[in-house]
Design a protein around this motif. Structure first.
Motif, PDB file in Angstrom:
ATOM      1  N   UNK A 346       9.363  30.731 -27.219  1.00  0.00           N
ATOM      2  CA  UNK A 346      10.501  31.162 -28.032  1.00  0.00           C
ATOM      3  C   UNK A 346      11.146  30.010 -28.810  1.00  0.00           C
ATOM      4  N   UNK A 347      11.391  28.871 -28.161  1.00  0.00           N
ATOM      5  CA  UNK A 347      11.842  27.718 -28.931  1.00  0.00           C
ATOM      6  C   UNK A 347      10.758  27.317 -29.915  1.00  0.00           C
ATOM      7  N   UNK A 348       9.520  27.402 -29.464  1.00  0.00           N
ATOM      8  CA  UNK A 348       8.378  26.960 -30.251  1.00  0.00           C
ATOM      9  C   UNK A 348       7.637  25.866 -29.524  1.00  0.00           C
ATOM     10  N   UNK A 349       6.371  25.737 -29.866  1.00  0.00           N
ATOM     11  CA  UNK A 349       5.504  24.761 -29.206  1.00  0.00           C
ATOM     12  C   UNK A 349       4.904  23.841 -30.252  1.00  0.00           C
ATOM     13  N   UNK A 350       5.664  22.830 -30.693  1.00  0.00           N
ATOM     14  CA  UNK A 350       5.105  21.883 -31.667  1.00  0.00           C
ATOM     15  C   UNK A 350       4.055  20.986 -31.001  1.00  0.00           C
ATOM     16  N   UNK A 351       3.083  21.666 -30.401  1.00  0.00           N
ATOM     17  CA  UNK A 351       1.926  21.035 -29.750  1.00  0.00           C
ATOM     18  C   UNK A 351       2.365  20.004 -28.726  1.00  0.00           C
ATOM     19  N   UNK A 352       2.105  18.718 -28.921  1.00  0.00           N
ATOM     20  CA  UNK A 352       2.452  17.742 -27.883  1.00  0.00           C
ATOM     21  C   UNK A 352       3.938  17.394 -27.837  1.00  0.00           C
ATOM     22  N   UNK A 353       4.723  17.884 -28.767  1.00  0.00           N
ATOM     23  CA  UNK A 353       6.082  17.358 -28.958  1.00  0.00           C
ATOM     24  C   UNK A 353       7.205  18.208 -28.369  1.00  0.00           C
ATOM     25  N   UNK A 354       6.898  19.285 -27.653  1.00  0.00           N
ATOM     26  CA  UNK A 354       7.981  20.121 -27.124  1.00  0.00           C
ATOM     27  C   UNK A 354       8.965  19.326 -26.268  1.00  0.00           C
ATOM     28  N   UNK A 355       8.474  18.424 -25.432  1.00  0.00           N
ATOM     29  CA  UNK A 355       9.369  17.739 -24.501  1.00  0.00           C
ATOM     30  C   UNK A 355      10.298  16.750 -25.197  1.00  0.00           C
ATOM     31  N   UNK A 356       9.998  16.337 -26.419  1.00  0.00           N
ATOM     32  CA  UNK A 356      10.976  15.566 -27.188  1.00  0.00           C
ATOM     33  C   UNK A 356      12.181  16.449 -27.499  1.00  0.00           C
ATOM     34  N   UNK A 357      11.915  17.670 -27.923  1.00  0.00           N
ATOM     35  CA  UNK A 357      12.996  18.621 -28.168  1.00  0.00           C
ATOM     36  C   UNK A 357      13.722  18.963 -26.862  1.00  0.00           C
ATOM     37  N   UNK A 358      12.969  19.067 -25.774  1.00  0.00           N
ATOM     38  CA  UNK A 358      13.595  19.360 -24.485  1.00  0.00           C
ATOM     39  C   UNK A 358      14.551  18.241 -24.082  1.00  0.00           C
ATOM     40  N   UNK A 359      14.161  16.990 -24.333  1.00  0.00           N
ATOM     41  CA  UNK A 359      15.055  15.874 -24.029  1.00  0.00           C
ATOM     42  C   UNK A 359      16.305  15.927 -24.900  1.00  0.00           C
ATOM     43  N   UNK A 360      16.146  16.366 -26.143  1.00  0.00           N
ATOM     44  CA  UNK A 360      17.308  16.512 -27.029  1.00  0.00           C
ATOM     45  C   UNK A 360      18.263  17.567 -26.487  1.00  0.00           C
ATOM     46  N   UNK A 361      17.722  18.709 -26.077  1.00  0.00           N
ATOM     47  CA  UNK A 361      18.571  19.756 -25.508  1.00  0.00           C
ATOM     48  C   UNK A 361      19.206  19.297 -24.197  1.00  0.00           C
ATOM     49  N   UNK A 362      18.445  18.526 -23.410  1.00  0.00           N
ATOM     50  CA  UNK A 362      18.976  18.001 -22.153  1.00  0.00           C
ATOM     51  C   UNK A 362      20.116  17.025 -22.397  1.00  0.00           C
ATOM     52  N   UNK A 363      19.988  16.215 -23.430  1.00  0.00           N
ATOM     53  CA  UNK A 363      21.062  15.283 -23.778  1.00  0.00           C
ATOM     54  C   UNK A 363      22.346  16.049 -24.086  1.00  0.00           C
ATOM     55  N   UNK A 364      22.229  17.109 -24.855  1.00  0.00           N
ATOM     56  CA  UNK A 364      23.408  17.915 -25.164  1.00  0.00           C
ATOM     57  C   UNK A 364      23.978  18.567 -23.914  1.00  0.00           C
ATOM     58  N   UNK A 365      23.111  19.057 -23.033  1.00  0.00           N
ATOM     59  CA  UNK A 365      23.578  19.717 -21.812  1.00  0.00           C
ATOM     60  C   UNK A 365      24.335  18.742 -20.912  1.00  0.00           C
ATOM     61  N   UNK A 366      23.819  17.526 -20.790  1.00  0.00           N
ATOM     62  CA  UNK A 366      24.482  16.543 -19.930  1.00  0.00           C
ATOM     63  C   UNK A 366      25.794  16.059 -20.541  1.00  0.00           C
ATOM     64  N   UNK A 367      25.855  15.978 -21.841  1.00  0.00           N
ATOM     65  CA  UNK A 367      27.133  15.627 -22.468  1.00  0.00           C
ATOM     66  C   UNK A 367      28.190  16.680 -22.156  1.00  0.00           C
ATOM     67  N   UNK A 368      27.758  17.942 -22.077  1.00  0.00           N
ATOM     68  CA  UNK A 368      28.704  19.027 -21.795  1.00  0.00           C
ATOM     69  C   UNK A 368      29.026  19.157 -20.312  1.00  0.00           C
ATOM     70  N   UNK A 369      28.140  18.632 -19.448  1.00  0.00           N
ATOM     71  CA  UNK A 369      28.331  18.750 -17.989  1.00  0.00           C
ATOM     72  C   UNK A 369      28.152  17.373 -17.367  1.00  0.00           C
ATOM     73  N   UNK A 370      29.135  16.512 -17.515  1.00  0.00           N
ATOM     74  CA  UNK A 370      28.962  15.085 -17.186  1.00  0.00           C
ATOM     75  C   UNK A 370      28.784  14.772 -15.712  1.00  0.00           C
ATOM     76  N   UNK A 371      29.139  15.668 -14.823  1.00  0.00           N
ATOM     77  CA  UNK A 371      29.050  15.340 -13.406  1.00  0.00           C
ATOM     78  C   UNK A 371      27.732  15.693 -12.763  1.00  0.00           C
ATOM     79  N   UNK A 372      26.745  16.107 -13.525  1.00  0.00           N
ATOM     80  CA  UNK A 372      25.516  16.633 -12.944  1.00  0.00           C
ATOM     81  C   UNK A 372      24.297  15.782 -13.310  1.00  0.00           C
ATOM     82  N   UNK A 373      23.248  15.947 -12.516  1.00  0.00           N
ATOM     83  CA  UNK A 373      21.972  15.287 -12.784  1.00  0.00           C
ATOM     84  C   UNK A 373      20.981  16.324 -13.302  1.00  0.00           C
TER      85      UNK A 373
END
Length: 498
Positions: A346-373
């Motif tokens: 659904x997000x899309x599978x830019x072949x080998x690069x999905x996890x770069x986008x996943x790290x970007x989304x994770x960065x945003x999630x952690x900024x919004x939830x600072x007390x979590x790992x």
């Protein structure tokens, strides 16, 4: 700890490109350059991009560049002293992120980035319309590495040498190992994928921004044709996208000097990596992956040492069996959607690069939830390559560990691997299986991985409609079913139930 040796992820940039016609689309190098600029802007330190000294480029497939690093450097107007083009692998962005952090920790780099981009959608549109794209001159000798280049020739001949036809072997084996009926396992997959689609629907960088119901995902239809049992189109990775993503890292000291706000920084606590035998026929079984388990266990130990758990996860999601296996290993709550991105369907599978986008989304999630790992877990090839890292908004108590391989742990858990025979004959039970379908949704043939009476493993075609109906019964798995393997006139083993 020396702030100059504490690596921090400070920015992420993403591009999703959907022009009215393919000639207006950005080529992969342009997607990458724009994603890097956006990553620096996201960090609040656009000038840091000029200080970039290390750049890892995720392997790109959609356009045949003769020299992709040079094409990207030209668009950036600079060439970092370390400019590396990586190998194929869906886990590679996680590895590049981890190794970039280690270079900063060793004092080898001050400003590092990871970038990737694909424009498969535009290329496919242009080919269909007979349009020449006004992009960098293609290399006529370029060749993409595929599974058929290194998997067993019989697997290639039977059509089970691509991810979409190999992962079903794991999916069906996992269901049987858990004691699920096929209907129960498929209902779990459809519910999980529906939850992923809901996350993608809220992600501005996603390709498909619509939430799908479990019934839409799990029910074959004209728009959701079966591809390889038990997967429908809405259960497999979707590479037909134009997307670019980039990550920007530096040291804590350099980030502060550049004016990066503390609340935008994320720290890497550590990670783990391991691999399975590259040819899936050389593995001991298919209901788990020892490398996956060792990697997830290693990351769980890192979080536990810091007094944390994983309330935020990105579990690689090329096909449902991967996050299903991983979530159970981690003990995640039932019903949790282990993604901040939306998944490769659904997000899309830019072949080998999905996890770069996943790290970007994770960065945003952690900024919004600072007390979590958070756990960021990627996978490559055919349940083969595994790499995960643990991220949080605060530094770890200990310095980043230089060694991250848990290969010895994975190997120690591996059982005896059955010898493989190309000419399987005689009594044989189903170890796992799939059924391949044509583009109209009609079954072409089944494929079984067999165990012969003497313990050897074989691979066989299932040609008859009656046997295929047996393989696809919703109430009962055929795994463990006895039958007979014989050699057909073309020399390929065929299996029929007893």
């Amino acid at each position: 700890m020396d702030d100059a040796r504490i690596p921090v992820l400070i920015g992420a940039g993403e591009v999703v490109d959907r022009p009215a016609e393919p000639r207006l689309a950005l080529e992969p190098a342009a997607l990458m350059a724009e994603a890097l600029r956006r990553a620096a802007t996201d960090a609040g330190a656009p000038d840091l991009l000029a200080a970039l000294d290390s750049l890892d480029i995720v392997n790109s497939v959609s356009w045949p560049y003769a020299d992709l690093p040079a094409a990207l450097a030209a668009r950036l107007g600079q060439a970092p002293r370390r400019l590396v083009y990586g190998p194929v692998g869906g886990e590679s962005p996680v590895r590049f992120l981890h190794e970039a952090a280690l270079r900063i920790a060793r004092g080898e780099s001050e400003v590092s980035a990871v970038v990737g981009g694909e424009a498969t959608h535009a290329v496919a549109q242009a080919r269909k319309a007979g349009i020449a794209l006004p992009w960098t001159e293609p290399d006529p000798n370029w060749r993409r590495t595929r599974g058929r280049d290194y998997l067993h020739p019989l697997a290639v001949r039977l059509g089970v040498a691509d991810p979409v036809t190999v992962y079903p072997f794991y999916e069906n084996a996992v269901e049987a190992h858990l004691g699920q009926s096929p209907a129960e396992g498929q209902a779990e997959s459809a519910a999980l994928w529906s939850a992923f689609s809901g996350v993608a629907a809220r992600n501005p960088a996603a390709w498909l921004k619509r939430e799908y119901s479990p019934a839409e995902i799990g029910t074959p239809s004209a728009s959701n044709r079966p591809i390889a049992y038990p997967y429908t189109k809405l259960q497999v990775a979707n590479p037909m996208v134009n997307q670019g993503g980039a990550l920007l890292l530096t040291s804590l000291a350099r980030a502060r000097a550049a004016g990066v706000p503390e609340e935008r920084m994320v720290f890497l606590w550590g990670g783990a990596a391991a691999v399975e035998p590259r040819d899936y026929l050389n593995r001991d079984h298919y209901h788990e992956a020892h490398a996956q388990n060792a990697v997830l266990d290693g990351c769980a130990r890192i979080a536990e040492a810091e007094g944390a758990g994983f309330s935020i996860c990105e579990l690689y999601s090329c096909f449902p069996c991967v996050p299903k296996m991983a979530a159970r290993r981690l003990g995640l709550p039932s019903g949790m959607a282990p993604t901040t991105t939306g998944g490769l369907t659904f997000f899309g599978a830019p072949l080998n690069n999905y996890m770069t986008h996943a790290a970007a989304a994770m960065l945003r999630a952690l900024r919004a939830r600072p007390g979590e790992a958070a756990l960021l877990y990627g996978q490559g090839e055919f349940v083969t390559k595994h790499h995960a890292v643990v991220l949080a908004r605060r530094p770890a108590r200990a310095a980043l560990a230089e060694s991250y391989s848990v290969q010895a742990e994975a190997d120690s858990r591996r059982g005896a691997v059955p010898a493989f025979t190309e000419a399987a004959e005689g009594p044989a039970t189903v170890e796992t299986f799939t059924v391949l379908y044509d583009r109209e949704g009609a079954p072409e043939h089944g494929v079984t991985i067999l165990r012969l009476a003497d313990g050897r493993r074989g691979l066989a075609r299932v040609p008859t409609a009656e046997a295929i109906a047996l393989l696809t019964r919703p109430d009962q798995t055929p795994i463990g079913r006895p039958g007979l393997a014989t050699l057909a006139a073309d020399g390929v083993p065929e299996w029929r139930p007893a």
